[in-house]
Write an enzyme that holds these catalytic residues in place. Structure first.
Site, short mmCIF file in Angstrom:
data_model
loop_
_atom_site.label_atom_id
_atom_site.label_comp_id
_atom_site.label_asym_id
_atom_site.label_seq_id
_atom_site.Cartn_x
_atom_site.Cartn_y
_atom_site.Cartn_z
N ASN A 85 50.43 39.20 46.10
CA ASN A 85 51.04 38.28 45.15
C ASN A 85 52.40 38.83 44.75
O ASN A 85 52.54 40.00 44.42
CB ASN A 85 50.15 38.15 43.91
CG ASN A 85 48.82 37.49 44.23
OD1 ASN A 85 48.77 36.54 45.00
ND2 ASN A 85 47.74 38.01 43.67
N HIS A 96 53.76 46.78 40.95
CA HIS A 96 53.84 47.84 41.96
C HIS A 96 53.25 47.21 43.22
O HIS A 96 52.09 46.78 43.19
CB HIS A 96 53.05 49.06 41.50
CG HIS A 96 53.07 50.24 42.45
ND1 HIS A 96 53.50 51.51 42.06
CD2 HIS A 96 52.71 50.36 43.75
CE1 HIS A 96 53.39 52.34 43.09
NE2 HIS A 96 52.91 51.67 44.13
N HIS A 98 51.37 45.86 46.13
CA HIS A 98 49.99 46.12 46.55
C HIS A 98 49.51 44.98 47.43
O HIS A 98 49.90 43.83 47.27
CB HIS A 98 49.06 46.29 45.35
CG HIS A 98 49.10 45.18 44.35
ND1 HIS A 98 50.11 45.05 43.42
CD2 HIS A 98 48.27 44.13 44.13
CE1 HIS A 98 49.89 43.98 42.67
NE2 HIS A 98 48.78 43.40 43.10
N HIS A 100 46.02 43.22 48.68
CA HIS A 100 44.59 43.05 48.47
C HIS A 100 43.92 42.94 49.83
O HIS A 100 44.37 42.15 50.68
CB HIS A 100 44.29 41.76 47.71
CG HIS A 100 44.89 41.67 46.34
ND1 HIS A 100 44.14 41.81 45.20
CD2 HIS A 100 46.15 41.42 45.92
CE1 HIS A 100 44.92 41.65 44.13
NE2 HIS A 100 46.15 41.40 44.55
P1 AMP Z 1 47.86 41.06 41.18
O1 AMP Z 1 47.33 40.05 40.22
O2 AMP Z 1 48.05 40.56 42.57
O3 AMP Z 1 49.09 41.76 40.62
O4 AMP Z 1 46.71 42.14 41.35
C1 AMP Z 1 46.51 43.17 40.44
C2 AMP Z 1 45.08 43.60 40.63
O5 AMP Z 1 44.92 44.87 40.01
C3 AMP Z 1 44.05 42.67 40.01
O6 AMP Z 1 43.18 42.19 41.04
C4 AMP Z 1 43.32 43.57 39.02
O7 AMP Z 1 41.93 43.32 38.96
C5 AMP Z 1 43.61 44.95 39.55
N1 AMP Z 1 43.57 46.03 38.57
C6 AMP Z 1 44.13 46.05 37.34
N2 AMP Z 1 43.91 47.23 36.74
C7 AMP Z 1 43.20 47.97 37.61
C8 AMP Z 1 42.64 49.29 37.59
N3 AMP Z 1 42.80 50.09 36.54
N4 AMP Z 1 41.95 49.73 38.66
C9 AMP Z 1 41.78 48.91 39.74
N5 AMP Z 1 42.28 47.68 39.83
C10 AMP Z 1 42.98 47.20 38.79
ZN ZN Z 2 54.49 52.04 40.31
#
Ligand code: AMP
Ligand code: ZN
Length: 112
Positions: A85, A96, A98, A100
Site C-alpha cells: 500500500n 516504512h 513494506h 505484505h
Molecule cells: P499498511 O496498512 O499497508 O501500511 O500495513 C501496515 C501493517 O502493519 C498492518 O497490516 C498492521 O496490522 C501492521 N502492523 C502495525 N503494527 C504492527 C506491529 N507492531 N507488528 C506487526 N505488524 C504491525
Molecule cells: Zn522506518
C-alpha cells in the site's frame, strides 16, 4: 526518526520474526488478514513505493529475492499475494516500505 518498523528492525519493539538477512527483515503482521500474513521490509528506511529510485532499488530486489524463500518456508505451495500500500488512497498506515505476503487460503478476487 519515529518509525514503527525501524524500531521493530532495531529490536526496540518486539516482533515475530520469520526471516532476516543483511538487507531484509520479515515478521508476522500483528493483525493478520489471512492464515499467513507476513510483512517484508528493507532494513534501511524507505517511506513507500513512491520513494523507490535508482539509488535504492537494489534493496527492493533483495526483498523480492527473500519473498519466495519465505513463501517456501511458510508452505505457501498453493500461491500467495504480494501487496504494498502506497499513500493515503491505498490506506498506507506505516510509512516504512513494506510488502505484505498473504496466503494459506484461497484469497478473494477483489484487490481494491
Ligand atoms: P499498511 O496498512 O499497508 O501500511 O500495513 C501496515 C501493517 O502493519 C498492518 O497490516 C498492521 O496490522 C501492521 N502492523 C502495525 N503494527 C504492527 C506491529 N507492531 N507488528 C506487526 N505488524 C504491525
Ligand atoms: Zn522506518
Amino acid at each position: 526518526m519515529d518509525c514503527l518498523f525501524c524500531k521493530i528492525i532495531k529490536g526496540d519493539i518486539p516482533s515475530s520474526k520469520v526471516y532476516e538477512n543483511e538487507y531484509v527483515y520479515a515478521f508476522r503482521d500483528i493483525n493478520p488478514q489471512a492464515p499467513v500474513h507476513i510483512l517484508v521490509v528493507p532494513k534501511v528506511h524507505i517511506s513507500s513505493v513512491d520513494e523507490i529510485n535508482a539509488e535504492n532499488s537494489a534493496l527492493v530486489a533483495k526483498i523480492f529475492e527473500a519473498i519466495p524463500e519465505i513463501a517456501k518456508a511458510e508452505g505457501l505451495d498453493g500461491g500467495y499475494r504480494v501487496i504494498s500500500n502506497c499513500g493515503a488512497d491505498a490506506c498506507q498506515s506505516v510509512k516504512h516500505l513494506h510488502f505484505h505476503i498473504l496466503g494459506g487460503a484461497q484469497l478473494g478476487e477483489r484487490m481494491g
